[in-house]
Design an enzyme around this catalytic site. Structure first.
Site, PDB file in Angstrom:
ATOM      1  N   ILE A 114      -2.416  -7.343  -1.765  1.00 15.00           N
ATOM      2  CA  ILE A 114      -2.420  -8.050  -0.475  1.00 15.00           C
ATOM      3  C   ILE A 114      -3.370  -9.242  -0.469  1.00 15.00           C
ATOM      4  O   ILE A 114      -3.231 -10.144   0.365  1.00 15.00           O
ATOM      5  CB  ILE A 114      -2.746  -7.058   0.675  1.00 15.00           C
ATOM      6  CG1 ILE A 114      -2.307  -7.639   2.012  1.00 15.00           C
ATOM      7  CG2 ILE A 114      -4.232  -6.678   0.686  1.00 15.00           C
ATOM      8  CD1 ILE A 114      -2.149  -6.651   3.120  1.00 15.00           C
TER       9      ILE A 114
ATOM     10  N   ILE B 123      -0.738  -1.745  -6.172  1.00 12.03           N
ATOM     11  CA  ILE B 123      -1.655  -2.513  -7.022  1.00 12.03           C
ATOM     12  C   ILE B 123      -1.798  -1.782  -8.369  1.00 12.03           C
ATOM     13  O   ILE B 123      -1.678  -0.551  -8.411  1.00 12.03           O
ATOM     14  CB  ILE B 123      -3.051  -2.705  -6.365  1.00 12.03           C
ATOM     15  CG1 ILE B 123      -3.618  -1.377  -5.879  1.00 12.03           C
ATOM     16  CG2 ILE B 123      -3.007  -3.739  -5.257  1.00 12.03           C
ATOM     17  CD1 ILE B 123      -5.077  -1.436  -5.467  1.00 12.03           C
TER      18      ILE B 123
ATOM     19  N   GLY C  66       0.836  -1.209   0.000  1.00 15.05           N
ATOM     20  CA  GLY C  66       0.000   0.000   0.000  1.00 15.05           C
ATOM     21  C   GLY C  66       0.867   1.254   0.000  1.00 15.05           C
ATOM     22  O   GLY C  66       0.522   2.262   0.621  1.00 15.05           O
TER      23      GLY C  66
ATOM     24  N   TYR D 250     -15.031  -1.113   9.411  1.00 21.14           N
ATOM     25  CA  TYR D 250     -13.632  -0.675   9.552  1.00 21.14           C
ATOM     26  C   TYR D 250     -13.110  -1.069  10.937  1.00 21.14           C
ATOM     27  O   TYR D 250     -12.046  -1.677  11.076  1.00 21.14           O
ATOM     28  CB  TYR D 250     -13.577   0.838   9.361  1.00 21.14           C
ATOM     29  CG  TYR D 250     -12.203   1.458   9.463  1.00 21.14           C
ATOM     30  CD1 TYR D 250     -11.234   1.190   8.505  1.00 21.14           C
ATOM     31  CD2 TYR D 250     -11.904   2.345  10.495  1.00 21.14           C
ATOM     32  CE1 TYR D 250      -9.981   1.796   8.578  1.00 21.14           C
ATOM     33  CE2 TYR D 250     -10.662   2.952  10.568  1.00 21.14           C
ATOM     34  CZ  TYR D 250      -9.699   2.669   9.608  1.00 21.14           C
ATOM     35  OH  TYR D 250      -8.468   3.267   9.687  1.00 21.14           O
TER      36      TYR D 250
ATOM     37  N   LYS E  55     -10.262  -3.750  12.268  1.00 20.03           N
ATOM     38  CA  LYS E  55      -9.122  -3.287  13.069  1.00 20.03           C
ATOM     39  C   LYS E  55      -8.986  -4.104  14.363  1.00 20.03           C
ATOM     40  O   LYS E  55      -7.885  -4.513  14.722  1.00 20.03           O
ATOM     41  CB  LYS E  55      -9.247  -1.784  13.375  1.00 20.03           C
ATOM     42  CG  LYS E  55      -9.038  -0.897  12.163  1.00 20.03           C
ATOM     43  CD  LYS E  55      -7.654  -1.083  11.558  1.00 20.03           C
ATOM     44  CE  LYS E  55      -7.381  -0.244  10.339  1.00 20.03           C
ATOM     45  NZ  LYS E  55      -6.157  -0.628   9.621  1.00 20.03           N
TER      46      LYS E  55
ATOM     47  N   GLN F 143      -2.229   7.070   1.481  1.00 21.87           N
ATOM     48  CA  GLN F 143      -2.039   8.282   2.291  1.00 21.87           C
ATOM     49  C   GLN F 143      -0.814   8.175   3.195  1.00 21.87           C
ATOM     50  O   GLN F 143       0.007   9.089   3.256  1.00 21.87           O
ATOM     51  CB  GLN F 143      -3.293   8.522   3.146  1.00 21.87           C
ATOM     52  CG  GLN F 143      -3.277   9.838   3.898  1.00 21.87           C
ATOM     53  CD  GLN F 143      -4.225   9.852   5.100  1.00 21.87           C
ATOM     54  OE1 GLN F 143      -4.794   8.833   5.475  1.00 21.87           O
ATOM     55  NE2 GLN F 143      -4.386  11.007   5.700  1.00 21.87           N
TER      56      GLN F 143
END
Ligand code: AKB
Length: 320
Positions: A55, A35, A8, A143, A147, A12
């Protein structure tokens, strides 16, 4: 750390972290995993090796680890909170399926793994003020589910297989380099662009919506320092609360106005983001990170605001 794979790398955090790691470890390879469709460009492309690493494809991770003799993986692949709510299946596939693939490669090939967690790993039943390191984690979002599950899976691989997994719970990250995509805290990045461009900002969250935030240089330093920390001091691994500032929309607006007095903001609420933000802590207690690996932030709201405005003016070619 000698040879590092950043999965990745064009996102960001990845775009800045990859460059920082290349500066810190010039003797090794820091491979920018990406990617198709999100290829590295400019300095990120030219300053070191890059490789296609999806991934969700364990073979691509394993091949890149073998080719570059990778000993440390930074796993930054994820959908941010608001996007993950719209695409929960994909969020799970990347967040948890991808982490499982990464940990399996790490187990077989003896790599250390950093995977960020988030303030999103907490939910509405968590104590909201000075949220402790070890507390209730029953998130209301996909999300957050990925996590918390990622924290548990990473700890499992550390205890069961001896994989050196480490993590921090990032607050909302603010940077002038790469634009964020689809987070609940991203208004605190967008607001600076509007202010510097001389435009009125429509804030998607209501006044009083407190959340932890952090300037990117502190976040990058945290990601490096936790991986460099003396393992004998770590009582926790996955994942450490880290904090530097907590504010609501009206506080960042008032701070920006100190430097750009004409700046205007109005409220135009986004119900999805508001619901997510309301379920997250107002502020985290990061005592354990301070005690176990000497974590200490450098930027507060004022220092960050001055730096953001100065750098955005340069980036956007705008005179004060
Ligand atoms: C988001 O808002 O989704 C992220 C986060 C706090 O993890 N910035």
């Amino acid at each position: 750390m000698k040879n590092i794979l950043v999965i990745g790398s064009t996102g960001q955090i990845g775009s800045e972290l990859t460059m920082k790691l290349r500066g810190l470890y010039p003797q090794g390879d820091v491979v920018a995993g990406y990617i198709p469709g999100a290829e590295p460009k400019g300095a990120l492309l030219e300053s070191g090796p890059s490789a296609i690493v999806d991934i969700t494809n364990p073979q691509q991770i394993a091949d890149t680890v073998d080719r570059y003799h990778v000993d440390t993986i930074y796993n930054l692949a994820a959908l941010l909170s608001a996007v993950a709510e719209v695409k929960p299946q994909l969020a799970w596939k990347i967040g948890l399926g991808g982490l499982f693939n990464t940990l399996e490669v790490a187990r077989e090939k003896n790599c250390a793994v950093f995977t960020p967690s988030s303030i999103g790993s907490f939910g509405s039943s968590t104590p909201h003020t000075k949220t402790p390191q070890d507390t209730i984690q029953r998130p209301d979002t996909m999300y957050g589910v990925t996590k918390v599950s990622g924290e548990l899976l990473s700890d499992y691989y550390a205890k069961r297989f001896g994989v050196d997994t480490r993590s921090v719970r990032f607050p909302g990250l603010i940077s002038y380099v790469a634009p964020p995509g689809g987070g609940t805290t991203d208004y605190a990045v967008d607001i600076y662009y509007y202010a510097v461009n001389g435009e009125k900002f429509k804030c998607p969250l209501k006044p009083g919506t407190l959340m932890d935030m952090m300037y990117m240089p502190d976040a990058l330093r945290a990601a490096v320092e936790i991986m460099e920390a003396d393992p004998s001091r770590l009582k926790h691994r996955n994942s450490f609360n880290i904090a530097s500032m907590s504010f609501g929309p009206e506080e960042i607006y008032t701070k920006i106005k100190e430097y750009i007095p004409d700046f205007e903001m109005e409220y135009d609420l986004d119900p999805l983001r508001q619901k997510i933000a309301d379920s997250w802590p107002d502020s985290l207690d990061d005592t354990c990170a301070r005690e176990e690996w000497d974590w200490k932030p450098e930027y507060d709201l004022d220092a960050m605001t001055r730096d953001m405005i100065a750098n955005l003016r340069i980036k956007l070619n705008i005179n004060a």
